[in-house]
Design a protein around this motif. Structure first.
Motif: not given
Length: 486
Positions: A432, A452, A458, A462, A482-483
């Protein structure tokens, strides 16, 4: 006799105390630093530096990020009362939120901490705090007090008996376990002083401390221990947040309305693309699966378990207090997996259901025992699997005695599902990474969360990552993290 000991020891220790004391020109405090002159601090730091890299994930292999932190650190160091001191700034390849300093100017921040920060000013506050420990010579003072305490322990042993001496020695070691609250607050004040002198807004520290608190809450939630956030916080070794940053800022005489640097955009660009979470060197957690492409091995835990990864072990948190720990250990002379359990791992423990088996073609063995838990006896299943280079992969599963019958089948399934990865599986796993984007008009938190790759908690992740309070939305034009996977 014990009550008279301080009077007996004081005359003997007083000359040593006076010789060891000196006045720190940075803080004005009298400190016991005479036993560790600056050149000795530098030597200790240089000696311990490789050990710190080994212990905390190694140096993060991104020259851009390393250079960025070094530039910031050197800029802050130039504003100290001792600008000629040599500093070494290192970003550690660890997702754990961490920062610390060694004697001699060795300062460390983890990439996990950098991922949590949201501006250059926030990071400047953290780095400045660690520089403050160096300039205040807290390590040297702590060392001096420890040596004197140990000297007192020896004298106590002579005059009062060996048992009392051992107790005094243990007390000395406990005193060296961490910086005092006063030293941490002093490092706060010095860090604020240095970041302000470098032009950074010291009030940004409040934002970072807020993020720290929320991150600790999230970690506790992920570990199934909501309400125990203090156990998951970098701040557990520091004073409570409270008005800590505001108090330090006031001490630095912050001018209301003055123009200070925040550099949020520049910081976001610097960390764009940085690895988030697990390092490729330590394997990946993907939902209920742990996979390590480097070792070429994977396993999956039962429903209801959550995996937490570190560079030394993989921990599984299950229902009703059940746990799993996966590690690799040397054989230590064991000639088989069963012998490793009996003679090394659980030596002397009463074992049952000891049997050999094969797991994906690898020799293995399992056994059952009971461990002592805080609430009484605990069921434990041990599984050892022959690895490479004379090592064994080990699963330890624990559960309450009442839950053991229901959970043991899942324990066995996890261990027996341990297998080698295929080439396609290895190639398909990517770390990631942080992806920095600018919020467009109309975009909501839900839009970023949906894209994501991480699905469990999640939205909480975030919001913590970007310090966006619950129930609020990011403003258009803001750079956020963001991821992504890749």
């Amino acid at each position: 006799m014990a009550r008279r000991a301080p009077k007996l020891l004081l005359p003997l220790l007083l000359p040593l105390y006076l010789a060891a004391c000196s006045t720190n020109p940075v803080t004005g405090d009298r400190q016991m630093t005479g036993l560790m002159p600056p050149e000795k601090e530098a030597a200790i730091g240089a000696q311990q530096h490789p050990e710190m890299l080994k212990e905390f994930g190694g140096k993060y292999a991104d020259a851009k990020v390393q250079a960025y932190v070094d530039r910031l650190g050197q800029q802050l160091a130039a504003k100290t009362e001792i600008p000629g001191t040599r500093y070494t700034f290192t970003v550690l390849d660890s997702p754990i939120i961490n920062a610390f300093a060694l004697p001699g100017g060795y300062v460390y921040v983890s990439r996990g901490l950098m991922a949590l920060a949201n501006s250059e000013a926030e990071l400047a506050g953290v780095v400045g705090h660690e520089i403050g420990h160096v300039t205040a010579r807290h390590s040297a003072d702590r060392y001096g007090r420890g040596v004197l305490a140990q000297g007192g322990a020896v004298l106590a042993g002579i005059f009062l008996g060996q048992q009392v001496g051992q107790m005094a020695q243990q007390g000395a070691q406990a005193a060296l376990a961490s910086f005092s609250r006063g030293q941490e607050l002093q490092a706060d004040n010095l860090g604020i002083r240095y970041m302000t002198a470098a032009g950074y807004d010291p009030r940004e520290m409040a934002g970072f401390l807020s993020s720290m608190g929320r991150h600790a809450q999230l970690e506790a939630l992920l570990a199934g221990q909501a309400g125990k956030a203090d156990q998951f916080s970098y701040l557990q070794t520091h004073p409570p947040t409270g008005d800590r940053a505001e108090r330090a800022a006031a001490a630095a005489n912050v001018t209301p309305g003055a123009s200070y640097l925040v550099r949020q955009d520049e910081y976001m660009q610097a960390i764009d693309g940085m690895i988030y979470g697990d390092s490729p060197d330590h394997g990946y957690v993907r939902s209920r699966v742990f996979a390590h492409p480097g070792l070429g091995l994977r396993f999956e835990v039962p429903n209801g378990f959550r995996l937490l990864n570190s560079d030394k072990a993989v921990l599984g948190i299950g229902p009703d207090g059940a746990q799993m720990v996966f590690t690799e250990a040397p054989a230590q002379g064991a000639f088989s997996a069963g012998d490793h359990i009996v003679s090394v791992w659980a030596k002397g423990a009463p074992l049952s259901d000891l049997r050999s088996l094969s797991i994906d073609g690898m020799p293995a063995a399992t056994a059952i025992t009971r461990l002592s838990g805080k609430d009484g006896p605990v069921f434990a299943r041990l599984m050892a699997i022959a690895g490479t280079n004379g090592s064994y992969y080990r699963f330890l599963f624990t559960a309450g005695l009442e839950q053991a019958g229901r959970l043991d089948a899942g324990f066995l399934s996890t261990a027996q599902g341990f297998r080698r990865m295929t080439a396609a599986e290895k190639a398909g796993l990517k770390p990631y990474r942080i992806k920095v984007v600018q919020v467009k008009p109309g975009q909501k938190v839900a839009d970023f969360v949906a894209a994501m790759p991480i699905k469990d908690y999640a939205e909480e992740r975030f919001r913590v990552l970007n310090n966006i309070p619950p129930g609020t939305e990011p403003r258009p034009g803001l750079w956020i993290k963001t991821i992504i996977e890749g």
